[in-house]
Motif scaffolding. Structure first.
Motif, PDB file in Angstrom:
ATOM      1  N   PRO A   1       0.836  -1.196   0.000  1.00 55.87           N
ATOM      2  CA  PRO A   1       0.000   0.000   0.000  1.00 55.87           C
ATOM      3  C   PRO A   1       0.878   1.255   0.000  1.00 55.87           C
ATOM      4  CG  PRO A   1      -0.805  -1.591   1.595  1.00 55.87           C
ATOM      5  CD  PRO A   1       0.525  -2.115   1.118  1.00 55.87           C
ATOM      6  N   ALA A   2       0.494   2.248  -0.791  1.00 56.66           N
ATOM      7  CA  ALA A   2       1.340   3.430  -0.967  1.00 56.66           C
ATOM      8  C   ALA A   2       0.498   4.698  -0.888  1.00 56.66           C
ATOM      9  CB  ALA A   2       2.077   3.366  -2.306  1.00 56.66           C
ATOM     10  N   LEU A   3       1.162   5.774  -0.490  1.00 54.82           N
ATOM     11  CA  LEU A   3       0.553   7.099  -0.442  1.00 54.82           C
ATOM     12  C   LEU A   3       1.443   8.053  -1.222  1.00 54.82           C
ATOM     13  CD1 LEU A   3      -1.494   9.197   0.677  1.00 54.82           C
ATOM     14  CD2 LEU A   3       0.015   9.413   2.681  1.00 54.82           C
ATOM     15  N   LEU A   4       0.872   8.750  -2.198  1.00 52.04           N
ATOM     16  CA  LEU A   4       1.572   9.780  -2.948  1.00 52.04           C
ATOM     17  C   LEU A   4       0.976  11.119  -2.568  1.00 52.04           C
ATOM     18  CD1 LEU A   4       1.562   8.052  -6.472  1.00 52.04           C
ATOM     19  CD2 LEU A   4       3.437   8.099  -4.807  1.00 52.04           C
TER      20      LEU A   4
ATOM     21  N   GLN B   1      -1.792   1.070  -7.154  1.00 55.25           N
ATOM     22  CA  GLN B   1      -2.544   0.891  -5.910  1.00 55.25           C
ATOM     23  C   GLN B   1      -2.413   2.087  -4.970  1.00 55.25           C
ATOM     24  OE1 GLN B   1       0.365  -0.431  -6.557  1.00 55.25           O
ATOM     25  NE2 GLN B   1       1.581  -0.856  -4.742  1.00 55.25           N
ATOM     26  N   ALA B   2      -1.600   3.075  -5.343  1.00 53.81           N
ATOM     27  CA  ALA B   2      -1.311   4.184  -4.436  1.00 53.81           C
ATOM     28  C   ALA B   2      -2.511   5.118  -4.269  1.00 53.81           C
ATOM     29  CB  ALA B   2      -0.115   4.979  -4.945  1.00 53.81           C
ATOM     30  N   ARG B   3      -2.685   5.586  -3.059  1.00 49.50           N
ATOM     31  CA  ARG B   3      -3.629   6.660  -2.786  1.00 49.50           C
ATOM     32  C   ARG B   3      -2.947   7.983  -3.135  1.00 49.50           C
ATOM     33  NH1 ARG B   3      -6.913   6.993   2.857  1.00 49.50           N
ATOM     34  NH2 ARG B   3      -7.312   4.851   2.150  1.00 49.50           N
ATOM     35  N   GLN B   4      -3.679   8.909  -3.751  1.00 47.72           N
ATOM     36  CA  GLN B   4      -3.107  10.170  -4.204  1.00 47.72           C
ATOM     37  C   GLN B   4      -3.728  11.344  -3.452  1.00 47.72           C
ATOM     38  OE1 GLN B   4      -2.959  10.525  -8.574  1.00 47.72           O
ATOM     39  NE2 GLN B   4      -3.453   8.336  -8.687  1.00 47.72           N
TER      40      GLN B   4
END
Length: 315
Positions: A257-260, A283-286
């Motif tokens: 899981p990733a956050l940009l 899959q990253a949240r932006q």
């Protein structure tokens, strides 16, 4: 009585000048220590990857809480994360290092401190301080590129990864990027004018820009002048060398899981970089913060904390 006060004032001023003459950065370190204590953080040291690291840390209310490691950017230090650390509260165990070569951590003559070397350094730091528990790794600017490499190459060490205003992709041209490609250091500080230019570049909101009065400004300028050759050597590697786009290339291997997170008015790493990273990490949240520049973690710490809390706590 007035004469006594005047003499005391002169003596204090002479003492400050003497301190600055012997050690220009001592006052800055004292101010950083004050900020660390205000954030409820302690100071620690550890040996990892052949370097002595200095880091700030804070335990969580819950001993089983996630471990969050925060990696600063080019010309930055652990202190850049203190506003976010305060905003996060005690939900997580925090580990906030000065990268080797920067801040209070050890710098070795002739050592390389690019993306590749620092990825190896950071994974060693994680292994030393969280040997059993994968961490949530947050990286800002250069630290974002480092975090991307660590998450891609050592997935067993990283449970989640957050890239904030991250370097490592070929974003749309802006003045900062063109200057870097031309061999310059747009962050170079040698006098009050270039210190003001530096602050104006990395911050967008005037209200968030730090006020740096004398003698702190003189100490910071002296420190940055002393680091000019080191900064240039690092920028040659991460900004225009063979590895400058490696984080973006290897980000396609990130499965966690990733956050940009970016500032819409980032004048350093243009926000077009967010879409480039998102294409590699689907899959990253932006999160794009309006009215925010490059130093999102200092300029909008509450908004960044809200995004981080929501992302970490998501199922």
């Amino acid at each position: 009585m007035l004469l006594l006060f005047a003499l005391a004032g002169i003596a204090a001023l002479l003492a400050v000048i003497a301190v600055l003459w012997r050690d220009p950065l001592r006052l800055v370190r004292l101010e950083f220590a004050r900020q660390r204590l205000a954030a409820g953080l302690a100071r620690g040291t550890v040996e990892a990857a052949g370097h002595r690291w200095v880091y700030a840390h804070r335990a969580a209310t819950d001993p089983a809480a996630p471990v969050v490691v925060m990696v600063h950017g080019f010309t930055g230090s652990k202190e850049n994360w203190y506003p976010l650390a305060r905003a996060l509260g005690r939900r997580y165990r925090l580990l906030i290092p000065d990268l080797p070569g920067w801040g209070e951590s050890e710098r070795k003559p002739g050592a390389a401190y690019g993306f590749v070397e620092h990825a190896e350094n950071v994974v060693a730091f994680i292994a030393a301080l969280s040997p059993q528990q994968p961490v949530i790794l947050l990286g800002h600017s250069m630290g974002g590129g480092i975090a991307a490499l660590v998450a891609a190459r050592w997935p067993e060490r990283v449970a989640k990864v957050g890239l904030f205003n991250a370097a490592g992709v070929r974003f749309d041209d802006n003045r900062f990027g063109l200057d870097v490609l031309a061999g310059k250091n747009p962050f170079a500080v040698k006098d009050r004018a270039t210190l003001r230019h530096y602050i104006d570049t990395v911050f967008f909101d005037d209200a968030a820009k730090p006020w740096i009065p004398w003698p702190f400004s003189a100490a910071l300028i002296a420190g940055r002048r002393a680091d000019a050759a080191f900064e240039q050597a690092v920028l040659d590697r991460i900004g225009r060398g063979d590895e400058s786009l490696l984080p973006g290339e290897e980000a396609a291997n990130i499965r966690q899981p990733a956050l940009l997170l970016w500032g819409r008015q980032d004048a350093v790493i243009d926000p077009s970089a967010l879409a480039l990273y998102a294409a590699r990490i689907p899959q990253a949240r932006q999160v794009l913060l309006d009215g925010c520049g490059h130093m999102s973690i200092m300029e909008r710490p509450r908004d960044v904390a809200a995004a981080v809390l929501d992302w970490i706590d998501a199922p």
